[in-house]
Write a protein that holds these residues in place. Structure first.
Motif, mmCIF file in Angstrom:
data_model
loop_
_atom_site.group_PDB
_atom_site.id
_atom_site.type_symbol
_atom_site.label_atom_id
_atom_site.label_comp_id
_atom_site.label_asym_id
_atom_site.label_seq_id
_atom_site.Cartn_x
_atom_site.Cartn_y
_atom_site.Cartn_z
ATOM 1 N N ASP A 43 9.360 35.314 66.534
ATOM 2 C CA ASP A 43 8.259 36.175 66.097
ATOM 3 C C ASP A 43 8.662 37.646 66.151
ATOM 4 O OD1 ASP A 43 6.653 33.988 65.686
ATOM 5 O OD2 ASP A 43 5.649 34.110 67.632
ATOM 6 N N GLU A 84 8.894 40.304 63.048
ATOM 7 C CA GLU A 84 8.235 41.622 63.073
ATOM 8 C C GLU A 84 9.252 42.733 62.814
ATOM 9 O OE1 GLU A 84 6.256 42.015 66.789
ATOM 10 O OE2 GLU A 84 4.893 40.314 66.438
ATOM 11 N N GLN A 85 10.430 42.609 63.420
ATOM 12 C CA GLN A 85 11.463 43.608 63.228
ATOM 13 C C GLN A 85 11.885 43.690 61.765
ATOM 14 O OE1 GLN A 85 12.654 45.685 65.539
ATOM 15 N NE2 GLN A 85 14.095 46.682 64.136
ATOM 16 N N ARG A 142 9.324 45.485 59.406
ATOM 17 C CA ARG A 142 9.053 46.918 59.558
ATOM 18 C C ARG A 142 9.601 47.695 58.346
ATOM 19 N NH1 ARG A 142 10.596 48.206 65.896
ATOM 20 N NH2 ARG A 142 8.865 46.992 66.833
#
Length: 365
Positions: free
Chosen positions: A353, A357-358, A361
């Motif tokens: 997860d 998310e990284q 970005r």
């Protein structure tokens, strides 16, 4: 799909509801009126003009007769309810049961090859649960060879450390079987009431989640997944009566008693022998021996480093993660294994997860 009559008790007949009886009596009266006018030699166009024969219009029923019809209907309906059980079901409860009057559907397995495909898919995703997968695979084949209809297997209890995919395995099995599932956390339920239901007369009386699912989906062989069964506890009533979830499950885990199980709320008998059961626990301590003797207990090991890496690669492909992020995750996991840390599926999911998310970005200029 085949139909399976899992409601064994006699149910109220909709044709003997008060409103249905009143309607039939009124129709009979109207037909009798027409017959008598025809016998008196009145042509169709002349019947309305000779309403003095009945002292009312053809489509009207005298008030006194309407009262008598209603009383007859109430009496017939009351006598009918005395012959069925229970006699105090609400209209909503009867509607729930009515949907399965002619039986519920049994989710079927298409062929023996279909069973092999299910087992192969489970093993590919959960190789450390190979023993559990083998148990289900053999049980499904035995059930099919015996001629019993529907996809069903013997109850299984997965005992292992938390976070190693026991519940995820059960949910995936339900998806592959294409049957509805009922997932219950035993730690968050009030003993057996949430699953089994409570008797009428209690302040919060109601049907259990399992029978409600079967009646709502009209499926006789759902998969019931009970998480952390050893933590369910044993609440005691004011009269010192214990309500243990494992003990309440005992009659549902053997074909002989499950085939004539009495629901405490509906007060009907149901054939629950087609339900598939998967239990999970972190320890066998506290579980009664009669319960353990009715299920196949399988000790589930933690996944190995190679199995964890395969899981990461598979999930990274599904999430379209960049190779650099995937490599960073596998490197971090390898260092954790080398340091002697215990890695579970929850840790891996959390890292995936964070990787997603990284990657999502926005790029900074």
């Amino acid at each position: 799909m085949h139909k399976f009559h899992f409601i064994l008790s006699k149910q109220p007949d909709p044709a003997l509801e008060e409103s249905a009886i009143i309607q039939r009596l009124k129709e009979f009266y109207t037909a009798l009126q027409d017959k008598r006018q025809i016998e008196d030699g009145l042509p169709d166009e002349g019947r309305a003009a000779h309403s003095d024969v009945w002292h009312h219009h053809r489509n009207e029923i005298p008030k006194a007769l309407q009262i008598r019809i209603r009383r007859w209907a109430q009496k017939i309906h009351r006598h009918h309810l005395k012959d069925v059980e229970p006699t105090r079901l609400s209209r909503e409860d009867r509607v729930m049961l009515e949907g399965c009057r002619n039986g519920a559907e049994l989710v079927e397995l298409r062929s023996a090859h279909h069973i092999d495909e299910i087992a192969a898919a489970l093993h590919a995703e959960f190789p450390w649960l190979a023993e559990a997968t083998t148990h289900v695979w053999r049980s499904l084949h035995q059930n099919r060879a015996s001629g019993r209809l529907g996809a069903r297997f013997a109850p299984v209890l997965l005992d292992g450390a938390p976070g190693i995919g026991k519940s995820a395995w059960g949910r995936r099995l339900a998806q592959l079987l294409e049957t509805p599932d009922m997932i219950m956390d035993a730690t968050g339920e009030n003993a057996s009431f949430g699953l089994i239901g409570s008797q009428r007369g209690w302040a919060k009386a109601g049907p259990g989640r399992l029978i409600s699912l079967m009646l709502m989906r009209q499926i006789a062989n759902p998969l019931a997944l009970i998480d952390e069964i050893e933590k369910s506890g044993t609440p005691v009533s004011n009269t010192d009566k214990a309500f243990s979830l494992p003990n309440a499950l005992l009659p549902l885990l053997e074909d002989l008693t499950a085939s004539r199980w009495s629901c405490p709320y509906f007060q009907h008998q149901f054939d629950m022998s087609c339900v598939n059961w998967v239990f999970t626990c972190n320890s066998l301590r506290g579980l009664p021996e009669p319960f353990l003797s009715r299920v196949r207990v399988i000790s589930v090991p933690s996944p190995t480093q190679d199995q964890i890496n395969e899981l990461v690669l598979r999930e990274a492909t599904k999430r379209l993660l960049a190779p650099s992020i995937t490599a960073a995750i596998t490197t971090a996991l390898a260092e954790a294994f080398d340091a002697g840390h215990q890695i579970n599926i929850r840790n891996v999911k959390r890292m995936l997860d964070l990787g997603s998310e990284q990657q999502a970005r926005p790029m900074l200029h």
